[in-house]
Design a protein around this motif. Structure first.
Motif, PDB file in Angstrom:
ATOM      1  N   UNK A 158       2.004 -35.751 -18.881  1.00 48.56           N
ATOM      2  CA  UNK A 158       1.249 -34.741 -18.126  1.00 48.56           C
ATOM      3  C   UNK A 158       0.766 -33.604 -19.039  1.00 48.56           C
ATOM      4  N   UNK A 159       1.524 -33.316 -20.070  1.00 50.25           N
ATOM      5  CA  UNK A 159       1.131 -32.243 -20.992  1.00 50.25           C
ATOM      6  C   UNK A 159      -0.165 -32.566 -21.718  1.00 50.25           C
ATOM      7  N   UNK A 160      -0.474 -33.861 -21.863  1.00 54.07           N
ATOM      8  CA  UNK A 160      -1.716 -34.264 -22.531  1.00 54.07           C
ATOM      9  C   UNK A 160      -2.917 -33.647 -21.823  1.00 54.07           C
ATOM     10  N   UNK A 161      -2.889 -33.657 -20.501  1.00 58.22           N
ATOM     11  CA  UNK A 161      -4.040 -33.164 -19.738  1.00 58.22           C
ATOM     12  C   UNK A 161      -4.064 -31.635 -19.665  1.00 58.22           C
ATOM     13  N   UNK A 162      -2.917 -30.992 -19.795  1.00 57.51           N
ATOM     14  CA  UNK A 162      -2.908 -29.533 -19.897  1.00 57.51           C
ATOM     15  C   UNK A 162      -3.520 -29.089 -21.228  1.00 57.51           C
ATOM     16  N   UNK A 163      -3.199 -29.803 -22.297  1.00 54.75           N
ATOM     17  CA  UNK A 163      -3.808 -29.507 -23.598  1.00 54.75           C
ATOM     18  C   UNK A 163      -5.315 -29.727 -23.527  1.00 54.75           C
ATOM     19  N   UNK A 164      -5.735 -30.779 -22.837  1.00 56.64           N
ATOM     20  CA  UNK A 164      -7.162 -31.054 -22.716  1.00 56.64           C
ATOM     21  C   UNK A 164      -7.890 -29.944 -21.967  1.00 56.64           C
ATOM     22  N   UNK A 165      -7.246 -29.372 -20.964  1.00 54.32           N
ATOM     23  CA  UNK A 165      -7.852 -28.252 -20.231  1.00 54.32           C
ATOM     24  C   UNK A 165      -8.068 -27.059 -21.162  1.00 54.32           C
ATOM     25  N   UNK A 166      -7.115 -26.813 -22.045  1.00 59.08           N
ATOM     26  CA  UNK A 166      -7.261 -25.722 -23.021  1.00 59.08           C
ATOM     27  C   UNK A 166      -8.429 -26.000 -23.957  1.00 59.08           C
TER      28      UNK A 166
END
Length: 387
Positions: A158-166
């Motif tokens: 899930x952290x992959x997509x939070x990084x992508x949002x950044x």
């Protein structure tokens, strides 16, 4: 075009297209988290491709009608929201809906940027510029798989997509500052008329039809390999981590070099010859890939051949298509990438189904048949054109 602007657009293409491919090395973790079987988890990739198709039909064509810089800004805001939605998803339905949004907006960003690059370039350098932008797309593919693997091992998928949002927010700031304000569109169409014109392009432009179907088969072969690769590598005897699996994407870095070179060759009139060589490499790649249990080195060789062949075909396709209707770059790329979306979606779902029934040899056999079909189709169209 200024070199710095070409480089900026290439980097942004890399960051935006990565969103479409983050899920590929994460399928086993997603499968475990949501209790999805291996035969069905390919549907996550297919959902992303559904978003890609919707984007290509209804969003990308707006690049020929609206101010492209404003369109890109809106897409980046929505992309950041979609990535956060995937990261917070608590059910399969929420996950699939988020994946559709990520596929839609990641694709729209990438293709509008490529259309911008083609429109800003002179005709004599269009192949090179498009090839450089496409090289960024290749880097994005590699970055997606490798970055997703590292981040997933450290903080979960899930952290992959939070990084992508950044990343989306950062890209928004950079493009607002440095992307030139494009010339006003000369297209005098309503939105409905714009969509109808895409149907006319698909029905009337033979170059688009031929190179589009060739792209469909090539992207299907790509997706067959990358969608299923995580399954044998994450299982015994390999039992690799997400970082290790994602690192295999880095060996395809030569694909970015091939993309730029293929564009230059097309500018000089060697598009068909480049296509022939690329298709031979695509077909040949499946032999070393099939020997995954015997040698990791052979697998790496196969990945290099697959990426060089596939990316060279992709750039030649785009360069040829863009030369047909200069006033319709966004619609042309939207139409062409519809073939891509169909091929990627079909490849993803078929590869995981075949893997569950026939293992890795079945996946490789399927990939080889699709690649040979692409070669036969190209050869038949060249003979027809000659007559």
């Amino acid at each position: 075009m200024p070199t710095g602007l070409v480089a900026l657009m290439s980097v942004c293409c890399a960051v935006s297209v990565a969103n479409v491919y983050y899920a590929q090395p994460l399928l086993d973790a997603i499968s475990h988290d949501f209790h999805i079987s291996h035969s069905d988890v390919g549907g996550v990739i297919t959902a992303t491709q559904v978003g890609c198709a919707l984007s290509l039909m209804f969003v990308v064509p707006l690049g020929d009608l609206l101010n492209r810089k404003r369109l890109i800004v809106c897409q980046l805001v929505l992309l950041a929201i979609a990535c956060v939605a995937v990261a917070l998803s608590g059910s399969q339905h929420a996950l699939l809906a988020g994946m559709i949004g990520v596929g839609l907006l990641g694709t729209a960003m990438t293709q509008v940027l490529i259309a911008c690059a083609a429109a800003l370039a002179n005709e004599s350098e269009r192949g090179r510029v498009v090839g450089t932008a496409q090289g960024g797309v290749v880097v994005g593919l590699l970055m997606a798989r490798s970055l997703a693997g590292v981040v997933a091992d450290v903080a979960g998928w899930r952290a992959v997509y939070l990084v992508s949002a950044i990343f989306a927010v950062g890209m928004l700031i950079v493009l607002l500052l440095f992307l030139p304000t494009p010339r006003p569109s000369r297209v005098q169409l309503s939105y409905a008329g714009l969509l109808r014109s895409m149907i006319e392009l698909l029905l009337r432009e033979r170059v688009l039809q031929v190179r589009g179907f060739l792209g469909l088969l090539m992207f299907a072969a790509f997706s067959i390999f990358w969608s299923a690769l995580v399954l044998p590598l994450s299982a015994p005897p390999h039992a690799m981590s997400h970082t290790g699996i994602g690192a295999f994407g880095l060996v395809g870095a030569l694909g970015a070099m091939a993309a730029a070179r293929a564009g230059s060759l097309t500018d000089r009139g060697h598009g068909q010859t480049t296509t022939c060589v690329a298709l031979v490499l695509l077909c040949a790649s499946w032999l070393p890939i099939s020997l995954i249990d015997k040698s990791v080195i052979l697998l790496i060789v196969g990945i290099i051949l697959l990426d060089i062949g596939g990316q060279a075909i992709h750039v030649v396709n785009q360069s040829m298509i863009f030369s047909t209707r200069p006033e319709a770059h966004a619609r042309l790329v939207g139409c062409y990438m519809l073939f891509y979306s169909a091929g990627s979606g079909l490849g993803a779902i078929s590869s995981t189904v075949i893997y569950s029934r026939a293992g890795w040899p079945g996946v490789c056999a399927l990939g080889f048949v699709v690649s040979m079909t692409a070669f036969a189709f190209w050869a038949a169209t060249v003979r027809h054109a000659g007559r």
